[in-house]
Design an enzyme around this catalytic site. Structure first.
Site, short mmCIF file in Angstrom:
data_model
loop_
_atom_site.label_atom_id
_atom_site.label_comp_id
_atom_site.label_asym_id
_atom_site.label_seq_id
_atom_site.Cartn_x
_atom_site.Cartn_y
_atom_site.Cartn_z
N HIS A 1 -1.55 -1.37 -4.08
CA HIS A 1 -2.78 -1.00 -3.38
C HIS A 1 -2.82 0.51 -3.18
O HIS A 1 -1.88 1.10 -2.63
CB HIS A 1 -2.81 -1.74 -2.04
CG HIS A 1 -4.06 -1.55 -1.23
ND1 HIS A 1 -5.21 -2.29 -1.44
CD2 HIS A 1 -4.35 -0.71 -0.20
CE1 HIS A 1 -6.14 -1.93 -0.56
NE2 HIS A 1 -5.65 -0.97 0.20
N ASP B 1 -6.48 -6.36 5.00
CA ASP B 1 -5.88 -5.02 4.97
C ASP B 1 -5.79 -4.45 6.38
O ASP B 1 -6.81 -4.18 7.01
CB ASP B 1 -6.75 -4.11 4.08
CG ASP B 1 -6.14 -2.75 3.84
OD1 ASP B 1 -5.05 -2.46 4.38
OD2 ASP B 1 -6.77 -1.96 3.11
N GLY B 2 -4.56 -4.29 6.85
CA GLY B 2 -4.35 -3.63 8.14
C GLY B 2 -3.48 -4.44 9.08
O GLY B 2 -3.85 -5.54 9.50
N GLY B 3 -2.29 -3.93 9.35
CA GLY B 3 -1.43 -4.58 10.35
C GLY B 3 -0.83 -5.90 9.91
O GLY B 3 -0.47 -6.72 10.75
N MET C 1 -11.20 -5.56 6.51
CA MET C 1 -10.31 -4.63 7.23
C MET C 1 -9.94 -5.25 8.56
O MET C 1 -10.82 -5.63 9.34
CB MET C 1 -11.02 -3.29 7.49
CG MET C 1 -11.23 -2.40 6.28
SD MET C 1 -9.74 -2.02 5.33
CE MET C 1 -8.66 -1.30 6.57
N HIS D 1 -8.81 1.03 -3.26
CA HIS D 1 -9.67 0.85 -2.09
C HIS D 1 -10.32 2.19 -1.77
O HIS D 1 -9.65 3.11 -1.32
CB HIS D 1 -8.77 0.33 -0.94
CG HIS D 1 -9.44 0.24 0.38
ND1 HIS D 1 -8.75 0.03 1.55
CD2 HIS D 1 -10.75 0.29 0.75
CE1 HIS D 1 -9.59 -0.03 2.57
NE2 HIS D 1 -10.81 0.13 2.11
N GLY E 1 -8.23 4.33 7.80
CA GLY E 1 -7.87 5.74 7.94
C GLY E 1 -6.36 5.97 7.99
O GLY E 1 -5.89 6.98 7.49
N MET F 1 -8.97 8.22 0.38
CA MET F 1 -9.68 8.67 1.59
C MET F 1 -10.16 10.11 1.39
O MET F 1 -9.42 10.94 0.86
CB MET F 1 -8.74 8.61 2.79
CG MET F 1 -8.13 7.24 3.03
SD MET F 1 -7.15 7.24 4.54
CE MET F 1 -6.41 5.59 4.45
N SER G 1 0.85 -1.20 0.00
CA SER G 1 0.00 0.00 0.00
C SER G 1 0.88 1.24 0.00
O SER G 1 1.64 1.46 0.95
CB SER G 1 -0.89 0.01 1.24
OG SER G 1 -1.41 1.31 1.42
N GLY H 1 0.03 1.60 9.58
CA GLY H 1 0.84 1.35 10.77
C GLY H 1 0.07 1.01 12.03
O GLY H 1 0.61 1.11 13.13
N GLY I 1 1.31 -2.20 4.19
CA GLY I 1 1.74 -0.81 4.11
C GLY I 1 3.06 -0.62 4.81
O GLY I 1 4.15 -0.74 4.24
N MET J 1 -12.32 4.60 0.29
CA MET J 1 -12.85 4.94 1.62
C MET J 1 -13.43 6.34 1.52
O MET J 1 -12.91 7.31 2.10
CB MET J 1 -11.71 4.88 2.66
CG MET J 1 -11.28 3.46 2.96
SD MET J 1 -9.64 3.37 3.70
CE MET J 1 -8.64 3.40 2.21
C1 DX5 Z 1 -5.92 1.70 6.12
C2 DX5 Z 1 -5.65 1.34 4.70
C3 DX5 Z 1 -4.57 0.35 4.52
C4 DX5 Z 1 -3.23 0.77 5.02
C5 DX5 Z 1 -2.60 -0.45 5.62
O1 DX5 Z 1 -7.07 2.45 6.19
O2 DX5 Z 1 -6.81 0.81 4.08
O3 DX5 Z 1 -4.47 -0.11 3.17
O4 DX5 Z 1 -2.36 1.29 4.03
O5 DX5 Z 1 -1.43 -0.11 6.26
P1 DX5 Z 1 -0.67 -1.08 7.22
O6 DX5 Z 1 -0.31 -2.32 6.43
O7 DX5 Z 1 0.50 -0.28 7.66
O8 DX5 Z 1 -1.60 -1.44 8.36
ZN ZN Z 2 -6.50 -0.17 2.03
#
Ligand code: DX5
Ligand code: ZN
Length: 213
Positions: A32, A174-176, A136, A65, A141, A36, A7, A144, A196, A67
Protein backbone atom coordinates in the site's frame (compact mmCIF):
# COMPACT_ATOMS: atom_id res chain seq x y z
CA UNK A 1 -9.45 -14.02 -0.52
CA UNK A 2 -8.33 -11.88 2.44
CA UNK A 3 -5.29 -9.70 1.69
CA UNK A 4 -2.77 -8.04 4.01
CA UNK A 5 -1.53 -4.73 2.59
CA UNK A 6 1.38 -3.24 4.56
CA UNK A 7 1.61 0.55 4.16
CA UNK A 8 5.14 1.78 3.53
CA UNK A 9 4.21 5.11 5.17
CA UNK A 10 5.48 3.56 8.41
CA UNK A 11 8.55 1.91 6.85
CA UNK A 12 12.11 3.22 7.24
CA UNK A 13 12.64 4.98 3.90
CA UNK A 14 16.41 4.68 4.25
CA UNK A 15 15.94 0.90 4.12
CA UNK A 16 12.86 0.71 1.93
CA UNK A 17 14.11 -2.11 -0.23
CA UNK A 18 14.98 -4.43 2.70
CA UNK A 19 11.76 -3.61 4.54
CA UNK A 20 9.54 -4.34 1.52
CA UNK A 21 11.38 -7.61 0.90
CA UNK A 22 10.90 -8.56 4.55
CA UNK A 23 7.11 -8.08 4.53
CA UNK A 24 6.91 -9.89 1.19
CA UNK A 25 8.74 -12.81 2.79
CA UNK A 26 6.29 -12.63 5.69
CA UNK A 27 3.34 -13.21 3.37
CA UNK A 28 2.15 -9.67 2.53
CA UNK A 29 -0.23 -9.76 -0.42
CA UNK A 30 -0.12 -6.16 -1.62
CA UNK A 31 2.06 -3.08 -0.94
CA UNK A 32 0.00 0.00 0.00
CA UNK A 33 1.46 3.35 -1.11
CA UNK A 34 0.06 6.52 0.50
CA UNK A 35 0.32 9.57 -1.74
CA UNK A 36 -0.19 12.88 0.12
CA UNK A 37 0.08 16.40 -1.28
CA UNK A 38 -0.07 18.65 1.80
CA UNK A 39 -3.39 20.12 0.57
CA UNK A 40 -6.05 17.43 0.82
CA UNK A 41 -4.27 16.10 3.91
CA UNK A 42 -1.81 17.86 6.27
CA UNK A 43 1.22 15.78 5.26
CA UNK A 44 3.40 15.24 2.16
CA UNK A 45 4.81 11.89 1.08
CA UNK A 46 6.05 10.80 -2.34
CA UNK A 47 5.04 10.63 -5.98
CA UNK A 48 5.02 8.28 -8.96
CA UNK A 49 8.83 8.10 -9.31
CA UNK A 50 9.08 6.46 -5.89
CA UNK A 51 6.17 4.13 -6.74
CA UNK A 52 8.09 3.08 -9.88
CA UNK A 53 11.09 2.23 -7.66
CA UNK A 54 8.86 0.23 -5.29
CA UNK A 55 7.65 -1.64 -8.36
CA UNK A 56 11.28 -2.55 -9.13
CA UNK A 57 11.82 -3.81 -5.58
CA UNK A 58 8.82 -6.15 -5.41
CA UNK A 59 6.62 -8.23 -7.67
CA UNK A 60 3.68 -7.83 -5.29
CA UNK A 61 0.72 -5.79 -6.58
CA UNK A 62 0.84 -2.08 -5.68
CA UNK A 63 -2.15 -0.31 -4.14
CA UNK A 64 -1.90 3.46 -4.61
CA UNK A 65 -4.09 5.54 -2.27
CA UNK A 66 -4.31 9.08 -3.63
CA UNK A 67 -4.83 11.73 -0.93
CA UNK A 68 -4.23 14.59 -3.35
CA UNK A 69 -6.06 17.39 -5.16
CA UNK A 70 -6.61 17.00 -8.92
CA UNK A 71 -6.16 13.24 -8.84
CA UNK A 72 -7.42 13.07 -12.45
CA UNK A 73 -4.19 14.76 -13.59
CA UNK A 74 -1.98 12.12 -11.96
CA UNK A 75 -3.66 8.71 -12.29
CA UNK A 76 -1.93 8.01 -15.60
CA UNK A 77 1.56 8.54 -14.15
CA UNK A 78 0.78 6.21 -11.22
CA UNK A 79 -0.59 3.53 -13.56
CA UNK A 80 2.60 3.84 -15.66
CA UNK A 81 4.68 3.55 -12.47
CA UNK A 82 3.14 0.12 -11.87
CA UNK A 83 0.02 0.65 -9.76
CA UNK A 84 -2.38 -2.31 -9.85
CA UNK A 85 -5.00 -0.62 -7.67
CA UNK A 86 -5.66 3.15 -7.57
CA UNK A 87 -8.12 4.70 -5.14
CA UNK A 88 -9.44 8.26 -5.12
CA UNK A 89 -11.42 10.07 -2.44
CA UNK A 90 -15.14 10.74 -2.72
CA UNK A 91 -14.72 14.07 -0.92
CA UNK A 92 -12.55 15.94 -3.45
CA UNK A 93 -13.29 14.37 -6.83
CA UNK A 94 -16.31 15.94 -8.52
CA UNK A 95 -16.65 13.58 -11.50
CA UNK A 96 -16.16 10.17 -9.97
CA UNK A 97 -17.76 8.12 -12.76
CA UNK A 98 -15.42 9.69 -15.29
CA UNK A 99 -12.40 9.27 -13.02
CA UNK A 100 -13.08 5.61 -12.18
CA UNK A 101 -13.55 4.86 -15.87
CA UNK A 102 -10.27 6.60 -16.64
CA UNK A 103 -8.45 4.53 -13.99
CA UNK A 104 -9.95 1.31 -15.39
CA UNK A 105 -9.01 2.30 -18.95
CA UNK A 106 -5.38 2.35 -17.77
CA UNK A 107 -5.69 -1.34 -16.87
CA UNK A 108 -5.81 -0.61 -13.13
CA UNK A 109 -8.45 -1.53 -10.54
CA UNK A 110 -10.41 1.54 -9.50
CA UNK A 111 -11.45 2.31 -5.93
CA UNK A 112 -13.39 5.02 -4.07
CA UNK A 113 -12.26 6.14 -0.60
CA UNK A 114 -14.52 7.49 2.14
CA UNK A 115 -13.23 9.56 5.05
CA UNK A 116 -14.55 8.63 8.51
CA UNK A 117 -17.15 11.45 8.43
CA UNK A 118 -18.57 10.54 5.01
CA UNK A 119 -21.58 8.21 5.19
CA UNK A 120 -21.68 4.98 3.20
CA UNK A 121 -24.97 5.95 1.50
CA UNK A 122 -23.07 8.54 -0.57
CA UNK A 123 -21.81 5.56 -2.61
CA UNK A 124 -25.31 4.59 -3.78
CA UNK A 125 -24.84 5.85 -7.35
CA UNK A 126 -21.17 4.96 -7.79
CA UNK A 127 -20.86 1.53 -6.18
CA UNK A 128 -21.59 -0.32 -9.41
CA UNK A 129 -18.54 1.34 -11.09
CA UNK A 130 -16.06 0.56 -8.30
CA UNK A 131 -13.72 -2.46 -8.16
CA UNK A 132 -13.18 -1.71 -4.48
CA UNK A 133 -14.14 0.73 -1.74
CA UNK A 134 -11.60 1.89 0.82
CA UNK A 135 -13.09 2.92 4.17
CA UNK A 136 -10.82 5.18 6.20
CA UNK A 137 -10.95 4.19 9.85
CA UNK A 138 -8.79 7.19 10.87
CA UNK A 139 -8.63 10.69 9.42
CA UNK A 140 -6.09 10.46 6.60
CA UNK A 141 -2.68 12.05 6.85
CA UNK A 142 -0.64 10.02 9.31
CA UNK A 143 0.17 6.49 10.34
CA UNK A 144 -0.15 5.15 13.86
CA UNK A 145 -3.55 6.66 14.73
CA UNK A 146 -6.33 5.01 16.72
CA UNK A 147 -9.03 2.98 14.94
CA UNK A 148 -12.41 4.78 14.92
CA UNK A 149 -14.87 2.23 16.25
CA UNK A 150 -17.96 3.26 14.27
CA UNK A 151 -16.10 2.08 11.15
CA UNK A 152 -17.51 -1.38 11.97
CA UNK A 153 -21.07 -0.16 11.32
CA UNK A 154 -19.89 1.38 8.04
CA UNK A 155 -18.32 -1.91 6.93
CA UNK A 156 -21.56 -3.79 7.64
CA UNK A 157 -23.65 -1.20 5.79
CA UNK A 158 -21.24 -1.22 2.84
CA UNK A 159 -21.25 -5.01 2.67
CA UNK A 160 -25.06 -4.95 2.38
CA UNK A 161 -24.88 -2.37 -0.41
CA UNK A 162 -22.25 -4.43 -2.25
CA UNK A 163 -24.24 -7.67 -1.95
CA UNK A 164 -27.19 -5.89 -3.54
CA UNK A 165 -25.53 -3.77 -6.22
CA UNK A 166 -22.02 -5.09 -7.08
CA UNK A 167 -21.07 -8.42 -5.43
CA UNK A 168 -17.56 -8.40 -6.98
CA UNK A 169 -16.62 -5.13 -5.27
CA UNK A 170 -13.99 -5.55 -2.52
CA UNK A 171 -13.84 -3.73 0.82
CA UNK A 172 -10.56 -2.30 2.05
CA UNK A 173 -10.01 -0.82 5.52
CA UNK A 174 -7.25 1.69 6.32
CA UNK A 175 -6.23 3.12 9.67
CA UNK A 176 -5.42 1.68 13.07
CA UNK A 177 -5.62 -1.96 12.00
CA UNK A 178 -3.62 -4.46 14.05
CA UNK A 179 -3.79 -7.81 15.76
CA UNK A 180 -6.32 -6.47 18.27
CA UNK A 181 -9.03 -5.63 15.71
CA UNK A 182 -8.26 -7.42 12.43
CA UNK A 183 -10.65 -10.30 13.17
CA UNK A 184 -13.44 -7.88 14.06
CA UNK A 185 -13.19 -6.00 10.74
CA UNK A 186 -12.69 -9.23 8.82
CA UNK A 187 -15.88 -10.73 10.26
CA UNK A 188 -17.72 -7.51 9.35
CA UNK A 189 -16.78 -8.05 5.68
CA UNK A 190 -13.34 -6.58 4.93
CA UNK A 191 -11.22 -8.16 2.14
CA UNK A 192 -8.12 -5.91 2.13
CA UNK A 193 -6.40 -4.83 5.36
CA UNK A 194 -4.01 -1.87 5.25
CA UNK A 195 -1.49 -2.16 8.09
CA UNK A 196 1.10 0.54 8.67
CA UNK A 197 2.46 0.88 12.19
CA UNK A 198 1.21 -2.54 13.32
CA UNK A 199 3.54 -4.21 10.80
CA UNK A 200 6.46 -1.85 10.17
CA UNK A 201 6.90 -0.70 13.80
CA UNK A 202 6.75 -4.30 15.07
CA UNK A 203 9.91 -6.07 16.19
CA UNK A 204 8.79 -9.31 14.53
CA UNK A 205 7.11 -8.09 11.33
CA UNK A 206 6.97 -11.51 9.75
CA UNK A 207 5.40 -12.97 12.91
CA UNK A 208 2.75 -10.21 12.98
CA UNK A 209 1.73 -10.79 9.36
CA UNK A 210 1.52 -14.54 9.92
CA UNK A 211 -0.62 -14.05 13.02
CA UNK A 212 -2.88 -11.61 11.16
CA UNK A 213 -3.42 -14.18 8.44
C1 DX5 B 1 -3.33 7.27 6.60
C2 DX5 B 1 -2.94 6.32 5.51
C3 DX5 B 1 -2.75 4.93 5.96
C4 DX5 B 1 -1.69 4.72 6.98
C5 DX5 B 1 -2.20 3.68 7.93
O1 DX5 B 1 -3.68 8.47 6.04
O2 DX5 B 1 -3.92 6.29 4.49
O3 DX5 B 1 -2.58 4.02 4.87
O4 DX5 B 1 -0.45 4.29 6.47
O5 DX5 B 1 -1.34 3.56 9.00
P1 DX5 B 1 -1.72 2.77 10.30
O6 DX5 B 1 -2.02 1.35 9.90
O7 DX5 B 1 -0.50 2.93 11.15
O8 DX5 B 1 -2.94 3.42 10.91
ZN1 ZN C 1 -3.72 4.62 2.93
Amino acid sequence: MKMICPSILSADFAKLSEEIKEVQLGGADIIHCDIMDGHFVPNITFGSDVVAKVNEITNLPLDVHLMIENADKYVESFAKAGADYISVHYENNYHLNRLLNKIKSLGTKAGVVLNPATPVFMLKNIIEYADFVLLMSVNPGFGGQKFILNSIDKIIELKQMINKSNPDCLIEIDGGIGLENIKLVSDAGVDMFVCGASVFKAVDRIGVIKEMK
